[in-house]
Motif scaffolding. Structure first.
Motif, PDB file in Angstrom:
ATOM      1  N   LYS A  27      45.096  20.816  37.013  1.00 31.74           N
ATOM      2  CA  LYS A  27      45.106  22.069  37.776  1.00 31.74           C
ATOM      3  C   LYS A  27      45.261  21.812  39.276  1.00 31.74           C
ATOM      4  N   VAL A  28      44.831  20.643  39.731  1.00 28.26           N
ATOM      5  CA  VAL A  28      45.031  20.295  41.141  1.00 28.26           C
ATOM      6  C   VAL A  28      46.521  20.167  41.443  1.00 28.26           C
ATOM      7  N   HIS A  29      47.271  19.536  40.556  1.00 28.83           N
ATOM      8  CA  HIS A  29      48.701  19.370  40.758  1.00 28.83           C
ATOM      9  C   HIS A  29      49.434  20.712  40.665  1.00 28.83           C
ATOM     10  N   ILE A  30      48.966  21.594  39.790  1.00 25.87           N
ATOM     11  CA  ILE A  30      49.561  22.927  39.709  1.00 25.87           C
ATOM     12  C   ILE A  30      49.335  23.680  41.013  1.00 25.87           C
ATOM     13  N   ALA A  31      48.158  23.526  41.592  1.00 26.76           N
ATOM     14  CA  ALA A  31      47.877  24.171  42.883  1.00 26.76           C
ATOM     15  C   ALA A  31      48.802  23.628  43.970  1.00 26.76           C
TER      16      ALA A  31
END
Length: 689
Positions: free
Chosen positions: A223-227
């Motif tokens: 989810k960090v990379h999606i952000a």
């Protein structure tokens, strides 16, 4: 010949002197427009001959009213850099200087926003809640370093070695901290991710960031990379869409509405209740930020005379880098990610005043034939600069009065598809921008990655400021190189350096490792392995620094080059394409991180091959140094390539000059007067079916 007959019919017998060729292949001011149907249609009398003050249509002619609606505007009005800008005082006018400074100030806020991800989404050290600090912290950090063990996804920020475990969190570094153990096994990794609550040690000066707020570790690391995707994807879509809108409705409305909406979405990001809301709002924040970046870049270029464009653009880059250098101090001052996000966005409130201070781009108004608005703005600027009407030596205002009845003519970027040269130039610069920003991440990972063990590069702030210092050095070098080699020569030099650094890093380092695997004895094996690792690390750092230095210059210079060779009527659209290509290049970094660095080597090889292609394609570009900006698509088409080195006396040039090309082929004249020709007509006669 058929070409001569058409030219004679178009000129109505008027004697036209051939225009001398420019050094860089571009036409003299107004010559490109002369190939358009200014006075070349039948019934326009002797108006085809170019005079210092050309009469577009004779006042007493029988066809003067119909020609006013169809013929191109006066050559004098199309020569903005040679006629209109000097009349307003050039950059020496006090009001123009104020406007240029107003384009520099927001660059600081843009720098804050562009580098906020390094602080909001940095992967912190973590350990199970309630467990001992020393052992659990070490296990978590080492797990982050050995990202391929267990189910761990490596941190998105630059990795750190065991030397920084005890100093990169926000905890107090007491002397009773137990010594750090050796790297844990897989079981230790599983035990950390089996926890339901964690404690965090954030390395960026914040007490809490997005990762620690919503526990984006272990299985939620993706989810960090999606952000991170959300901001970059928002920038890409913003560049493409706001660029087209700015060419259609103007730079000023896009700047105002982008400012309003970035305030709305940016401040709402600080109030996010979950990571999904955060990522969605970051997309819209990036979209609006792209509109601000794009319009300010175009306005800055369009305000300046030819000799000042590059240095004024570079000053804006230095201001943005000042924001990058100040960002760690701002994070340490705020201590919380929500306060930091709000503090980054709030300065954009000052840009709301631009609606009453900043006028529309006069160059764009003139290029799109909005002469009524242009006249009002010229009168306003002359009043602000205290310019007397007597200084209008070339007669700009009288010519403008004659064109007030003309209808506006706006152009979309899709029109570039039908051009012969312009679309090729834009595509070449898009590929250059994509390659420069894409390969920059490969070099950054090689220098900051886990395979290089340098004590200086094992601290967050050392990593961050090393990257910023390389970018600063790159911009300083650009100023010197472009001054002596020009735009095309400088871009070619930096692309060659990028290609050499990439190929040497990929090939030479593997060669060192290959020969170190075949020693004659066991002692030589140990010495060879130790020497090989040491030499490889040093070479890797050296090539990475050179590669980051050169690739940053390639990306920045490609964007500036595009702003100069793209006509005013579609400048924002062309800039949007090149900036969106740069965004795609930067997007490869979180994609590789999302896949746990799988495919990184292939990623580097692909971009290394692209650098070789770009070196060849750069030779196709024109040189735009000290040349007037093209105002319409016809002007942009006349930017033709020339050899990097001037040919010797008596030597036959391989590339024709502009005058020779035009007189030989007649293509531009045919396009100007051949609107009513049959569909199968060509420059050399009728096309056989």
């Amino acid at each position: 010949m058929a070409i001569d007959r058409r030219r004679e019919a178009a000129g109505s017998g008027a004697g036209r002197q051939p225009a001398p060729a420019e050094e860089n292949g571009s036409l003299p001011p107004g010559d490109a427009a002369a190939s358009a149907p200014l006075g070349g249609r039948a019934g326009s009398g002797g108006s085809a001959e170019i005079q210092p003050l050309p009469a577009l249509h004779p006042s007493g002619g029988p066809h003067s009213s119909c020609c006013a609606a169809t013929a191109a505007p006066s050559l004098l009005l199309l020569d903005y850099d040679g006629s209109v800008l000097p009349f307003l005082g050039g950059l020496g006018g006090g009001y123009q200087k104020t406007l240029v400074v107003l384009t520099w100030i927001p660059a600081l806020f843009i720098g804050f926003s562009q580098f906020s991800d390094s602080f909001l989404l940095d992967q912190p050290d973590f350990w199970c809640h309630g467990a001992g600090k020393g052992t659990e912290l070490a296990g978590a950090t080492v797990t982050g370093r050995w990202g391929d063990m267990g189910n761990w996804t490596s941190p998105s920020a630059t990795p750190f070695s065991t030397a920084s475990w005890g100093t990169t969190s926000n905890r107090s570094n007491s002397s009773d901290t137990p010594p750090l153990p050796s790297p844990p096994g897989k079981g230790n990794n599983d035990s950390n991710c089996d926890c339901h609550a964690w404690d965090y040690g954030i390395r960026t000066g914040l007490i809490q960031n997005v990762v620690s707020k919503w526990d984006l570790v272990c299985d939620n690391t993706w989810k960090v990379h999606i952000a991170k995707f959300s901001l970059l994807v928002g920038l890409i879509f913003g560049y493409l869409i706001t660029g087209c809108i700015a060419d259609w409705v103007g730079r000023r409305p896009v700047l105002l509405f982008s400012t309003i909406f970035i305030l709305i979405f940016g401040l709402t990001v600080a109030l996010s209740v979950n990571v999904t809301m955060f990522s969605t709002l970051r997309f819209f924040e990036g979209f609006c930020l792209a509109g601000i970046i794009l319009t300010l870049y175009a306005l800055r270029i369009e305000l300046c005379p030819p000799g000042k464009r590059f240095i004024i653009t570079m000053v804006a880059s230095f201001v943005a880098m000042a924001g990058q250098f100040l960002m760690p101090g701002l994070a340490a001052l705020c201590r919380d990610w929500q306060v930091l996000q709000a503090l980054i966005i709030c300065p954009f409130l000052l840009m709301l005043l631009y609606w009453s201070i900043f006028p529309e781009s006069l160059r764009w108004l003139m290029a799109t034939q909005q002469f009524e608005s242009a006249k009002k703005l010229i009168l306003y600027l002359t009043q602000k600069n205290c310019v007397s009407p007597e200084s209008d030596i070339k007669g700009v205002m009288p010519e403008l009065e004659k064109e007030l009845s003309r209808r506006p003519k706006k152009v979309c970027i899709v029109k570039v598809v039908g051009t012969r040269n312009l679309w090729k130039n834009i595509v070449v610069l898009c590929v250059n921008s994509l390659t420069g920003y894409g390969i920059h991440h490969c070099f950054a990972r090689s220098m900051m990655g886990h395979e290089v063990k340098v004590p200086l590069l094992e601290n967050f702030y050392a990593d961050y400021y090393t990257m910023a210092s390389i970018a600063l050095a790159s911009c300083l070098a650009m100023c010197l190189v472009v001054k002596f080699l020009g735009r095309r020569g400088g871009l070619l030099l930096f692309m060659i350096l990028t290609a050499l650094a990439s190929l040497l890093q990929l090939g030479l380092l593997n060669l060192i490792g290959k020969y170190s695997q075949h020693p004659d004895s066991e002692l030589q094996l140990k010495l060879a392995v130790g020497m090989s690792d040491s030499v490889k690390d040093k070479f890797s750092i050296a090539f990475s620094i050179v590669g980051m230095f050169a690739s940053h210059a390639v990306g920045s210079l490609s964007v500036f080059f595009c702003a100069e060779i793209t006509p005013t009527v579609i400048r924002c659209g062309g800039l949007g394409l090149v900036l969106a290509s740069a965004g795609f290049g930067m997007l490869t970094a979180p994609i590789i991180e999302l896949h746990n660095q799988k495919g990184y080597f292939l990623h580097h090889i692909i971009f290394a091959c692209c650098t070789l292609i770009c070196i060849i394609c750069i030779l196709l570009l024109p040189e735009s140094r000290n040349q007037s900006l093209p105002e319409n698509i016809a002007n942009g088409e006349h930017y033709t390539r020339q050899p990097l080195l001037p040919h010797k006396k008596g030597e036959q040039p391989l590339l024709l000059t502009n005058a020779e090309l035009k007189d030989y082929s007649g293509l531009h004249d045919v396009a100007a007067v051949g609107d009513g020709l049959p569909e199968g007509a060509t420059a050399n006669g009728m096309k056989t079916m």
